[in-house]
Design a protein around this motif. Structure first.
Motif, mmCIF file in Angstrom:
data_model
loop_
_atom_site.group_PDB
_atom_site.id
_atom_site.type_symbol
_atom_site.label_atom_id
_atom_site.label_comp_id
_atom_site.label_asym_id
_atom_site.label_seq_id
_atom_site.Cartn_x
_atom_site.Cartn_y
_atom_site.Cartn_z
ATOM 1 N N ALA A 60 96.485 -20.566 21.495
ATOM 2 C CA ALA A 60 96.516 -19.643 22.637
ATOM 3 C C ALA A 60 96.903 -18.255 22.175
ATOM 4 O O ALA A 60 96.532 -17.254 22.788
ATOM 5 C CB ALA A 60 97.497 -20.147 23.684
ATOM 6 N N GLU A 62 95.989 -16.859 19.474
ATOM 7 C CA GLU A 62 95.012 -16.296 18.549
ATOM 8 C C GLU A 62 94.695 -14.869 18.968
ATOM 9 O O GLU A 62 94.360 -14.598 20.120
ATOM 10 C CB GLU A 62 93.733 -17.131 18.572
ATOM 11 C CG GLU A 62 92.670 -16.612 17.657
ATOM 12 C CD GLU A 62 92.250 -17.648 16.616
ATOM 13 O OE1 GLU A 62 91.773 -17.219 15.582
ATOM 14 O OE2 GLU A 62 92.433 -18.856 16.851
ATOM 15 N N SER A 64 92.824 -10.971 18.188
ATOM 16 C CA SER A 64 91.664 -10.357 17.557
ATOM 17 C C SER A 64 92.116 -9.616 16.314
ATOM 18 O O SER A 64 93.270 -9.212 16.200
ATOM 19 C CB SER A 64 91.013 -9.390 18.536
ATOM 20 O OG SER A 64 91.965 -8.437 18.969
ATOM 21 N N GLY A 65 91.210 -9.424 15.396
ATOM 22 C CA GLY A 65 91.492 -8.585 14.250
ATOM 23 C C GLY A 65 91.093 -7.157 14.557
ATOM 24 O O GLY A 65 90.661 -6.855 15.673
ATOM 25 N N ALA A 66 91.246 -6.283 13.594
ATOM 26 C CA ALA A 66 90.856 -4.898 13.820
ATOM 27 C C ALA A 66 89.799 -4.490 12.802
ATOM 28 O O ALA A 66 89.820 -4.938 11.664
ATOM 29 C CB ALA A 66 92.079 -3.984 13.685
ATOM 30 N N VAL A 67 88.861 -3.700 13.261
ATOM 31 C CA VAL A 67 87.854 -3.152 12.359
ATOM 32 C C VAL A 67 87.902 -1.638 12.505
ATOM 33 O O VAL A 67 87.793 -1.115 13.614
ATOM 34 C CB VAL A 67 86.445 -3.668 12.710
ATOM 35 C CG1 VAL A 67 85.396 -2.888 11.936
ATOM 36 C CG2 VAL A 67 86.328 -5.153 12.410
ATOM 37 N N GLY A 71 84.258 0.823 9.138
ATOM 38 C CA GLY A 71 83.810 -0.505 8.745
ATOM 39 C C GLY A 71 82.576 -0.954 9.502
ATOM 40 O O GLY A 71 82.023 -2.011 9.228
ATOM 41 N N LEU A 72 82.163 -0.137 10.483
ATOM 42 C CA LEU A 72 80.984 -0.497 11.277
ATOM 43 C C LEU A 72 79.708 -0.059 10.577
ATOM 44 O O LEU A 72 79.704 0.881 9.779
ATOM 45 C CB LEU A 72 81.059 0.183 12.646
ATOM 46 C CG LEU A 72 82.170 -0.330 13.553
ATOM 47 C CD1 LEU A 72 82.257 0.539 14.797
ATOM 48 C CD2 LEU A 72 81.927 -1.778 13.937
ATOM 49 N N LEU A 73 78.631 -0.739 10.887
ATOM 50 C CA LEU A 73 77.342 -0.384 10.306
ATOM 51 C C LEU A 73 76.809 0.882 10.956
ATOM 52 O O LEU A 73 77.008 1.110 12.146
ATOM 53 C CB LEU A 73 76.326 -1.485 10.577
ATOM 54 C CG LEU A 73 76.463 -2.790 9.826
ATOM 55 C CD1 LEU A 73 75.436 -3.768 10.342
ATOM 56 C CD2 LEU A 73 76.269 -2.548 8.341
ATOM 57 N N GLU A 74 76.122 1.656 10.162
ATOM 58 C CA GLU A 74 75.353 2.769 10.717
ATOM 59 C C GLU A 74 74.180 2.136 11.478
ATOM 60 O O GLU A 74 73.424 1.360 10.919
ATOM 61 C CB GLU A 74 74.834 3.613 9.546
ATOM 62 C CG GLU A 74 74.223 4.936 9.920
ATOM 63 C CD GLU A 74 75.248 5.929 10.448
ATOM 64 O OE1 GLU A 74 74.880 6.667 11.358
ATOM 65 O OE2 GLU A 74 76.411 5.942 9.949
#
Lengths: 519, 456
Positions: A60, A62, A64-67, A71-74
């Motif tokens: 319960a 759990e 989220s992680g962080a980006v 780190g995101l794609l173009e």
């Protein structure tokens, strides 16, 4: 390590071997666990209780992680070309799932229509392009910018980048070529490099080859020398002439073959001199006739020029030599020195006692020197002569497409079995277009149908080989008439019917495909 | 509106790949001496090996199939071929008035459906005898109790002898307690033992923690069972479900009736079918259809079971909206539901319902878990998320930079990425213990189902 993982570790060896000492748990679970551990119960029970609390607690909790934004794609650039219609996309999915052989045609139609594939199909398309090089030029156009963007992200699809470089530039820039491949690459990579460079700048490629020539072993020399057939010209002649004296027999062979394609070379002139001693034209009254002097064994100079000794089933040693010489002699010897037109030459060959040797040698000469006139004349002469079918297959591809097709039509009409038809169909896969001319298509499917319906020649296994390739190569204009002409219910065996049904399905799909692209 | 079925939808109805192949051979119009349709039915005559052609008919509302051929497969190749032809070449069909054999059949089907609903309604309205029900529960309870006692000993031994011993255990170590639990009528726990064995055998990273979590879950179930009488009816239902002591369909239908005193509830709403995932256990196929209310956003799970090649009773494809009367199984966190009645025709979905915040989605999942610790897979709808490829694991990221890992069994990451073009898309899927498993997406290509299949 999470509290539950720590608990798991503490009971790895079992509670019977020692006390349990899990790490303390922070947060809201702490008081609950305290109650658990202070229970009057066996250690095992308390461990299970703790697990029962910690499992849901951790699930319960759990998070989220962080980006980070970098780190995101173009995102993929927007496509200029419109996406294909839903109907066209639907056909594509069917092809990918059921009839992959029709993919090339779909791609060609899509490229011509200037539309791009639906994004969901891109992974399957890129996988297909990985398996088959032939479809890549069309694939590059049809996957659009999003497809190229996607391919860059997945190494197995990196071939697309190279293919699209070819799409943008008609000629690759010499500077773009990967010099490293030449300096450090494997033999295959060096060969590719040299061939690519020959396409752009034949002179520098020749220079590079000369630089390393003496230090390479025979196998390497043989392979690299072969690349000179790209952009071959008289400026390569001095080097090739030198290579005729190479230590390796195989290198000499490659050099001789390349020189055979240069009618102005010194070797060609030597061949003419030899030919003059062997081939003569006699005139009696108005009648010319080609006289062939049986050649002696080749002297050292002739052998150095690549003429070989040998014999074959239908050629004795002398006939072999005649064929060798005819193959190596420039066509101009016959037309200019002897003054024969190609047609006259072909007729002389027909009448000559050395017919087989001359046919074979001249066919090879026409092929090497890409002489269409001679090819055409030979095809005429070979036409009704089954003993020279092999020679015909050598020269026929030199003819312009329409003549080549017309020739095939004649051959197909005479095919006496499905096996013969299969051989013809296999040898007649025209290069540029994915399908045959309308006339040839008609001839092929009518013939195939005739043999299918006949109880003597109907053969399910042959048909299973033949019909699929007919199905994908029929000219679009012929699809509908073929569909109607092939009966739905043949009074033949079940297996044959099955093959015909499959054939019909391909035709229906191709027809539908053309319909949806039209609308 | 006349319901039309796309090629993909028809193919999804096929009982196996061989049927599809067989049907494809019938796709030339010339094999059919008749092809016709009206708004409610499609029918045709297909020449088979015999003298008389097979009479094939399809009820478009369903779809349901009938054919005069002797095939035991259902739908048979003729039915599939008829619908494929309609999808591919509608022009080959003429519009006509349905012949008596078709209209009679449709009427009979409607009657049966009506009777079924009436029967269910009658069942639902029948007063439940609480005493009789309690007697039944008690009887089963006694049967189970002994088996569960043994199981608790096994579980304690597992901890006593240590997790390190598990990978070396032989097959009997696992199959014996599983068999005993089946005998004790607790098949849910028997499956649990098999799942535990699988975790140990495949030994993923951190398997010890997974084993511990599962042991805790099982123990919690045992404790809850001992205090069964003290639990609320909803909690009892959750315990029963986890043990594999299913609540009877009739009771669920009855419970949804507002006059009933049993727990459970009904819902009437146009529900979007957003995802399907198939699990194959030996020969049993379990199809999970995830539904989400288009108005309330309420989630529902419809489970379908089929043995071997049997087809599923419900054949909806993901991406449609159906106006449904649902009856939820009683639970503190109701998800599983039965379809009581379907109203009108299906229409295509026009988007996914979900949240833009991964944290909100996780909070919802935590709430459900808090209400029912044995809940298992949960539905999760995420809007405007982006994909991030990774060496070992892909992730979805929301607008605020929060992310979730994708489930290792998800095989269509590249397809999803292609549809998103690196931009934001809506994704619906299952939230499971190893991550988020997408089942469908809404992108500029529209709705696309990513059906999942796994062997267990």
């Amino acid at each position: 390590m999470t509290p539950l993982a720590s608990l798991a570790r503490s009971v790895m060896l079992g509670t019977e071997r020692g006390p349990v000492d899990p790490a303390p748990v922070p947060g809201a679970a702490a008081p609950v666990l305290e109650t658990v551990w202070s229970r009057q119960a066996s250690t095992e029970e308390r461990v299970l209780w703790a697990a029962a609390v910690l499992g849901p607690y951790e699930d319960a909790g759990e998070t989220s992680g962080a980006v980070a934004p970098d780190g995101l794609l173009e995102p993929a650039p927007a496509d200029e070309r419109p996406r294909c219609s839903d109907d066209v996309a639907q056909i594509l999915r069917r092809i990918l799932a059921e009839q992959p052989a029709l993919l090339a045609e779909w791609l060609e139609l899509a490229a011509t229509a200037g539309v791009i594939a639906p994004p969901s199909a891109l992974p399957d398309l890129l996988d297909a392009g990985k398996r088959s090089k032939e479809i890549r030029p069309q694939l590059v156009k049809v996957v659009g910018r999003r497809g190229r963007w996607l391919a860059e992200l997945n190494p197995p699809w990196s071939y697309l980048e190279k293919a699209s470089a070819g799409d943008n530039l008609t000629e690759p820039d010499a500077a773009q070529l990967d010099q490293e491949a030449w300096d450090e690459g494997t033999l295959a990579e060096r060969e590719t490099f040299l061939r690519d460079l020959r396409r752009v700048d034949p002179a520098s490629a020749l220079e590079l080859l000369k630089e390393v020539w003496t230090s390479e072993n025979a196998a390497t020399r043989e392979r690299l020398l072969g690349t000179l057939d790209e952009g071959l010209g008289m400026s390569d002649e001095p080097f090739l002439e030198e290579a005729l004296g190479d230590r390796s027999k195989r290198v000499r062979g490659v050099a001789a073959e390349l020189l055979g394609r240069l009618p102005a070379s010194r070797r060609a002139r030597r061949m003419i001199a030899r030919a003059e001693a062997i081939f003569r034209l006699e005139r009696k009254m108005l009648r010319k006739s080609l006289v062939v002097q049986e050649p002696d064994e080749w002297d050292a100079a002739a052998q150095a020029d690549g003429l070989t000794e040998g014999a074959a089933r239908d050629l004795g040693p002398a006939a072999w030599r005649i064929r060798e010489l005819a193959a190596a002699t420039p066509v101009s010897f016959w037309t200019d020195d002897l003054g024969l037109s190609c047609e006259e030459l072909a007729r002389q060959v027909d009448r000559s006692p050395w017919k087989q040797a001359l046919s074979s040698g001249l066919a090879r000469a026409a092929q090497l020197q890409e002489n269409v006139d001679l090819a055409r004349a030979l095809v005429q002469a070979f036409r009704d002569d089954d003993s020279r079918a092999r020679e015909e297959r050598v020269v026929a591809p030199l003819l312009p497409q329409d003549e080549y097709d017309a020739l095939a039509v004649g051959r197909v009409a005479k095919a006496e079995s499905l096996a013969e038809l299969s051989t013809l169909v296999a040898s007649h896969v025209s290069g540029a277009s994915c399908y045959w001319s309308a006339e040839l298509s008609r001839a092929v499917h009518v013939k195939a149908r005739q043999h299918t319906l006949s109880p003597e020649t109907g053969d399910a296994w042959r048909l299973s080989q033949l019909l699929p390739s007919i199905g994908i190569r029929l000219h679009p204009d012929v699809i509908e008439e073929a569909r109607k002409l092939w009966p739905e219910d043949l009074a033949t065996t079940h297996r044959i019917q099955e093959e015909v049904d499959k054939f019909q399905i391909v035709l229906v799909l191709r027809h539908q495909m053309r319909e949806v692209f039209r609308t | 509106m006349t319901l039309s079925y796309s090629r993909d939808q028809v193919l999804a109805l096929a009982p196996d790949a061989a049927s599809v192949k067989a049907a494809q051979k019938l796709l030339s119009v010339g094999k059919w001496s008749l092809l016709a349709h009206d708004p409610s039915a499609v029918w045709g005559e297909c020449q088979g090996s015999g003298k008389k052609p097979y009479l094939v008919q399809v009820d478009r509302n369903g779809p349901a199939f009938k054919c005069s051929c002797p095939s035991r497969k259902f739908p048979c190749k003729h039915g599939l071929a008829l619908m494929l032809l309609l999808a591919d070449q509608p022009a080959a069909f003429r519009e006509a008035e349905a012949p008596a054999r078709v209209t009679d059949w449709l009427e009979a089907r409607q009657d049966t459906a009506k009777k079924k609903v009436e029967r269910a309604r009658a069942q639902a309205e029948k007063p439940v005898d609480p005493k009789a029900q309690a007697r039944r529960v008690k009887k089963r309870w006694v049967e189970m109790a002994a088996g569960l006692d043994d199981f608790e000993l096994w579980l304690r031994d597992l901890v006593r002898q240590g997790l390190a011993a598990l990978p070396g255990r032989d097959a009997d170590f696992w199959s014996e307690p599983a068999a005993r639990l089946v005998d004790a009528k607790a098949p849910g726990l028997a499956n649990w033992v098999r799942a535990l064995q699988k975790v140990v055998r495949s030994a993923p990273d951190g398997w010890q923690r997974r084993v511990m979590a599962m042991a805790g879950q099982a123990y919690l179930l045992l404790r809850a069972f001992r205090r069964f009488d003290e639990l609320t009816p909803e909690e009892q239902a959750d315990v029963r479900t986890a043990l594999g002591w299913a609540v009877e369909k009739e009771a669920v239908l009855a419970g949804s009736n507002s006059e009933s005193e049993s727990p459970g509830e009904g819902l009437r709403e146009p529900m979007a079918v957003l995802g399907s995932s198939l699990t194959v256990r030996d020969r049993l196929r379990e199809l999970r259809l995830w539904l989400r209310g288009t108005q309330t956003g309420r989630d529902a799970l419809v489970l379908e079971f089929a043995y071997g090649r049997q087809p599923f009773e419900l054949t909806w494809t993901a991406g449609t909206v159906q106006d449904l009367d649902l009856a939820f199984y009683p639970s503190r966190s109701p998800l599983r539901a039965l379809v009581k009645e379907r109203h009108g025709d299906a229409r295509p979905v026009d988007g996914l319902v979900g949240t833009r915040s991964i944290d909100t989605a996780l909070d919802q999942a935590a709430e459900r878990l808090a209400a029912n610790p044995w809940i298992g897979r949960q539905p999760m709808g995420l809007c405007e998320v982006r994909l991030v490829p990774g060496e070992d694991r892909w992730r979805v990221v929301d607008g605020r930079g929060r992310c979730l890992g994708l489930h290792p069994k998800f095989k269509r990451s590249w397809e999803l990425l292609a549809m998103s073009g690196g931009g934001a898309v809506d994704v619906f899927g299952e939230w499971r213990d190893e991550g988020f498993l997408p089942l469908s997406t809404w992108s500029d290509e529209g709705f696309r189902s990513l059906p999942h299949e796994e062997m267990e």
